[in-house]
Write a protein that holds these residues in place. Sequence first.
Motif, PDB file in Angstrom:
ATOM      1  N   ILE A   1       0.840  -1.203   0.000  1.00 43.95           N
ATOM      2  CA  ILE A   1       0.000   0.000   0.000  1.00 43.95           C
ATOM      3  C   ILE A   1       0.872   1.250   0.000  1.00 43.95           C
ATOM      4  CG2 ILE A   1      -1.643   1.313   1.392  1.00 43.95           C
ATOM      5  CD1 ILE A   1      -2.860  -1.374   2.209  1.00 43.95           C
ATOM      6  N   ILE A   2       1.978   1.222   0.739  1.00 46.04           N
ATOM      7  CA  ILE A   2       2.886   2.378   0.750  1.00 46.04           C
ATOM      8  C   ILE A   2       3.464   2.624  -0.634  1.00 46.04           C
ATOM      9  CG2 ILE A   2       5.130   3.178   1.596  1.00 46.04           C
ATOM     10  CD1 ILE A   2       4.393   1.879   4.294  1.00 46.04           C
ATOM     11  N   PHE A   3       3.919   1.557  -1.311  1.00 45.73           N
ATOM     12  CA  PHE A   3       4.458   1.737  -2.653  1.00 45.73           C
ATOM     13  C   PHE A   3       3.389   2.156  -3.645  1.00 45.73           C
ATOM     14  CE2 PHE A   3       8.188  -0.686  -1.159  1.00 45.73           C
ATOM     15  CZ  PHE A   3       9.172   0.157  -1.651  1.00 45.73           C
ATOM     16  N   LEU A   4       2.156   1.717  -3.460  1.00 42.59           N
ATOM     17  CA  LEU A   4       1.066   2.168  -4.320  1.00 42.59           C
ATOM     18  C   LEU A   4       0.815   3.657  -4.141  1.00 42.59           C
ATOM     19  CD1 LEU A   4      -1.181   1.401  -6.295  1.00 42.59           C
ATOM     20  CD2 LEU A   4      -2.640   1.008  -4.312  1.00 42.59           C
ATOM     21  N   ILE A   5       0.848   4.134  -2.908  1.00 43.72           N
ATOM     22  CA  ILE A   5       0.667   5.569  -2.645  1.00 43.72           C
ATOM     23  C   ILE A   5       1.818   6.369  -3.244  1.00 43.72           C
ATOM     24  CG2 ILE A   5       0.605   7.301  -0.808  1.00 43.72           C
ATOM     25  CD1 ILE A   5      -0.991   5.247   0.844  1.00 43.72           C
ATOM     26  N   ILE A   6       3.045   5.843  -3.129  1.00 37.81           N
ATOM     27  CA  ILE A   6       4.196   6.513  -3.749  1.00 37.81           C
ATOM     28  C   ILE A   6       4.004   6.603  -5.253  1.00 37.81           C
ATOM     29  CG2 ILE A   6       6.660   6.274  -4.263  1.00 37.81           C
ATOM     30  CD1 ILE A   6       6.991   5.132  -1.439  1.00 37.81           C
ATOM     31  N   ALA A   7       3.505   5.538  -5.858  1.00 37.54           N
ATOM     32  CA  ALA A   7       3.279   5.540  -7.304  1.00 37.54           C
ATOM     33  C   ALA A   7       2.219   6.561  -7.701  1.00 37.54           C
ATOM     34  CB  ALA A   7       2.864   4.155  -7.777  1.00 37.54           C
ATOM     35  N   ILE A   8       1.168   6.664  -6.920  1.00 39.30           N
ATOM     36  CA  ILE A   8       0.100   7.624  -7.234  1.00 39.30           C
ATOM     37  C   ILE A   8       0.602   9.054  -7.093  1.00 39.30           C
ATOM     38  CG2 ILE A   8      -2.120   8.509  -6.440  1.00 39.30           C
ATOM     39  CD1 ILE A   8      -2.867   5.590  -5.794  1.00 39.30           C
ATOM     40  N   VAL A   9       1.332   9.339  -6.016  1.00 40.32           N
ATOM     41  CA  VAL A   9       1.858  10.692  -5.802  1.00 40.32           C
ATOM     42  C   VAL A   9       2.878  11.051  -6.884  1.00 40.32           C
ATOM     43  CG1 VAL A   9       3.229  12.112  -4.228  1.00 40.32           C
ATOM     44  CG2 VAL A   9       1.390  10.702  -3.332  1.00 40.32           C
ATOM     45  N   ALA A  10       3.743  10.104  -7.235  1.00 40.44           N
ATOM     46  CA  ALA A  10       4.727  10.372  -8.286  1.00 40.44           C
ATOM     47  C   ALA A  10       4.044  10.585  -9.635  1.00 40.44           C
ATOM     48  CB  ALA A  10       5.724   9.221  -8.371  1.00 40.44           C
ATOM     49  N   GLY A  11       2.941   9.866  -9.877  1.00 39.25           N
ATOM     50  CA  GLY A  11       2.189  10.064 -11.115  1.00 39.25           C
ATOM     51  C   GLY A  11       1.545  11.433 -11.186  1.00 39.25           C
ATOM     52  N   ILE A  12       1.101  11.938 -10.052  1.00 42.41           N
ATOM     53  CA  ILE A  12       0.491  13.269 -10.024  1.00 42.41           C
ATOM     54  C   ILE A  12       1.525  14.334 -10.372  1.00 42.41           C
ATOM     55  CG2 ILE A  12      -0.487  14.997  -8.458  1.00 42.41           C
ATOM     56  CD1 ILE A  12      -1.955  12.699  -7.043  1.00 42.41           C
ATOM     57  N   PHE A  13       2.757  14.154  -9.860  1.00 46.16           N
ATOM     58  CA  PHE A  13       3.796  15.143 -10.117  1.00 46.16           C
ATOM     59  C   PHE A  13       4.570  14.902 -11.405  1.00 46.16           C
ATOM     60  CE2 PHE A  13       3.454  15.591  -5.404  1.00 46.16           C
ATOM     61  CZ  PHE A  13       2.960  16.883  -5.420  1.00 46.16           C
TER      62      PHE A  13
ATOM     63  N   ALA B   1       5.023   1.070  -8.810  1.00 48.60           N
ATOM     64  CA  ALA B   1       3.857   0.234  -9.101  1.00 48.60           C
ATOM     65  C   ALA B   1       4.260  -1.229  -9.255  1.00 48.60           C
ATOM     66  CB  ALA B   1       3.167   0.726 -10.359  1.00 48.60           C
ATOM     67  N   THR B   2       5.395  -1.476  -9.869  1.00 43.88           N
ATOM     68  CA  THR B   2       5.877  -2.852 -10.008  1.00 43.88           C
ATOM     69  C   THR B   2       6.202  -3.460  -8.653  1.00 43.88           C
ATOM     70  OG1 THR B   2       6.806  -2.305 -12.176  1.00 43.88           O
ATOM     71  CG2 THR B   2       7.606  -4.311 -11.107  1.00 43.88           C
ATOM     72  N   ILE B   3       6.857  -2.703  -7.798  1.00 45.90           N
ATOM     73  CA  ILE B   3       7.177  -3.193  -6.451  1.00 45.90           C
ATOM     74  C   ILE B   3       5.894  -3.461  -5.678  1.00 45.90           C
ATOM     75  CG2 ILE B   3       8.216  -2.566  -4.247  1.00 45.90           C
ATOM     76  CD1 ILE B   3      10.338  -1.014  -5.846  1.00 45.90           C
ATOM     77  N   ALA B   4       4.902  -2.585  -5.804  1.00 48.51           N
ATOM     78  CA  ALA B   4       3.636  -2.773  -5.105  1.00 48.51           C
ATOM     79  C   ALA B   4       2.928  -4.039  -5.586  1.00 48.51           C
ATOM     80  CB  ALA B   4       2.735  -1.559  -5.298  1.00 48.51           C
ATOM     81  N   LYS B   5       2.955  -4.294  -6.893  1.00 44.70           N
ATOM     82  CA  LYS B   5       2.327  -5.497  -7.425  1.00 44.70           C
ATOM     83  C   LYS B   5       3.015  -6.759  -6.929  1.00 44.70           C
ATOM     84  CE  LYS B   5       0.847  -3.492 -11.791  1.00 44.70           C
ATOM     85  NZ  LYS B   5       1.084  -3.512 -13.246  1.00 44.70           N
ATOM     86  N   VAL B   6       4.331  -6.754  -6.960  1.00 45.79           N
ATOM     87  CA  VAL B   6       5.088  -7.931  -6.517  1.00 45.79           C
ATOM     88  C   VAL B   6       4.826  -8.211  -5.045  1.00 45.79           C
ATOM     89  CG1 VAL B   6       7.416  -8.802  -6.099  1.00 45.79           C
ATOM     90  CG2 VAL B   6       6.878  -7.746  -8.286  1.00 45.79           C
ATOM     91  N   LEU B   7       4.881  -7.180  -4.212  1.00 49.28           N
ATOM     92  CA  LEU B   7       4.636  -7.371  -2.786  1.00 49.28           C
ATOM     93  C   LEU B   7       3.209  -7.837  -2.520  1.00 49.28           C
ATOM     94  CD1 LEU B   7       6.488  -4.341  -1.190  1.00 49.28           C
ATOM     95  CD2 LEU B   7       7.154  -6.736  -1.114  1.00 49.28           C
ATOM     96  N   PHE B   8       2.251  -7.330  -3.286  1.00 48.06           N
ATOM     97  CA  PHE B   8       0.871  -7.754  -3.092  1.00 48.06           C
ATOM     98  C   PHE B   8       0.698  -9.220  -3.448  1.00 48.06           C
ATOM     99  CE2 PHE B   8      -3.414  -8.453  -4.764  1.00 48.06           C
ATOM    100  CZ  PHE B   8      -4.141  -8.195  -3.622  1.00 48.06           C
TER     101      PHE B   8
END
Length: 54
Positions: free
Chosen positions: A6-18, A28-35
């Motif tokens: 979830i932390i890496f997903l939030i990082i991906a969303i925030v980085a996508g916004i900026f 996003a890849t790290i978040a998928k693998v960990l999930f």
Amino acid sequence: MLKWSIIFLIIAIVAGIFGFFGIVSAAATIAKVLFFIFLVLFVISLFTGRSRTP
């Protein structure tokens, strides 16, 4: 482990916004693998969990 995905997903969303698209794909890849690792471990724990026998 689910917390880290979830932390890496939030990082991906925030980085996508900026607009940091390289960081988005990596996070996003790290978040998928960990999930998926969490999901596999969860299913294994369901099958090998303790049974309650008196």
